[in-house]
Design a protein around this motif. Structure first.
Motif: not given
Length: 273
Positions: A45-63
């Protein structure tokens, strides 16, 4: 635990797909995968261009680890500067609104820093609303679906101490030049700000004066090129306006304050140390 060769092969696959931070991303994908088959799916999924955050299901934001579903705007690290400015200007805020909330990252970060607040968030996109409800549930926040202020409960009028609005500000003609991760995988409503990129900002400015408490402030991210006009828009709406600038993050935040007397436009520039 995956072996070192597996880690190397994951990084190699990501690097071949054009991922600049392949080694770091490989570590995150390896930590997220519970089985080799699941790892293969994540890497694909990541290699096909999906944003890493969408692949993981989360994003880091201010800790914080913020849930981000596919199709939902990914919070940018530069927007942490907006949070810093909000906390510096309204450290005692008790009523907080996250407008154009997307995943609800801004609302969650503000509530996490401020402590016990009355928190409301709103977005027009159903997927964003689902994410935001997950992310601000622990702070007792409420998420509303609808178009800007129309989504908010009427009893908030004149009571909002802090209004954060991460509005779309990419001019329509420039959307096609955005990185593919944003252009192909994030909602257009979270990116396209109209012909000059300021359409939604204008609507937020004009509505804010009816929702802010006296002394309350509204903060909106924009580009350096748009900032002078945005200050004028805020001033024309009856807000005292200034621009805060972070050279480190290349971030520009327009801040409007309601002083209860209407006020005239003013501007200052401060670089983040």
């Amino acid at each position: 635990m995956p072996s070192a060769p597996c880690r190397s092969s994951v990084a190699a696959a990501l690097r071949a797909a054009g991922c600049v931070f392949a080694e770091d991303e490989a570590e995150l994908l390896l930590a997220a995968a519970r089985t080799p088959d699941e790892l293969a799916v994540l890497v694909d999924r990541r290699a096909r261009g999906l944003p890493l955050e969408h692949v993981l299901g989360w994003a880091e934001f201010r800790g914080l680890r913020v849930t981000v579903e596919p199709g939902v705007f990914v919070p940018r690290r530069r927007t942490e500067f907006l949070i810093e400015q909000a906390l510096a200007r309204a450290p005692g805020a008790s009523v907080v609104v996250d407008l154009c909330c997307g995943s609800g990252a801004l609302g969650a970060a503000l509530a996490d820093a401020l402590g016990r607040v009355e928190l409301h968030a709103a977005d027009i996109d159903p997927a964003a609303v689902r994410c935001a409800r997950t992310n601000i549930a622990g702070y007792g926040g409420q998420v509303h679906q609808g178009d800007l202020f129309d989504a908010l409960p009427g009893e908030l009028r004149g009571r909002v101490d802090l209004l954060a609005a991460n509005v779309p500000y990419v001019p329509t003609g420039e959307v096609a030049r955005l990185p593919a991760e944003a252009r192909d995988h994030e909602p257009l409503t979270a990116l396209d700000g109209g012909a000059d990129g300021l359409d939604v900002l204008r609507r937020v400015a004009s509505g804010a004066v009816r929702w802010l408490a006296p002394g309350g402030c509204v903060l909106v991210e924009t580009s350096g090129r748009q900032a002078p006009e945005a200050v004028g828009i805020f001033g024309g709406a009856g807000l005292k306006a200034q621009v805060a600038v972070s050279e480190e993050w290349s971030a520009h935040v327009v801040i409007g304050t309601l002083d209860g007397r209407g006020g005239q436009p003013w501007a200052s520039r401060r670089a983040c140390p």
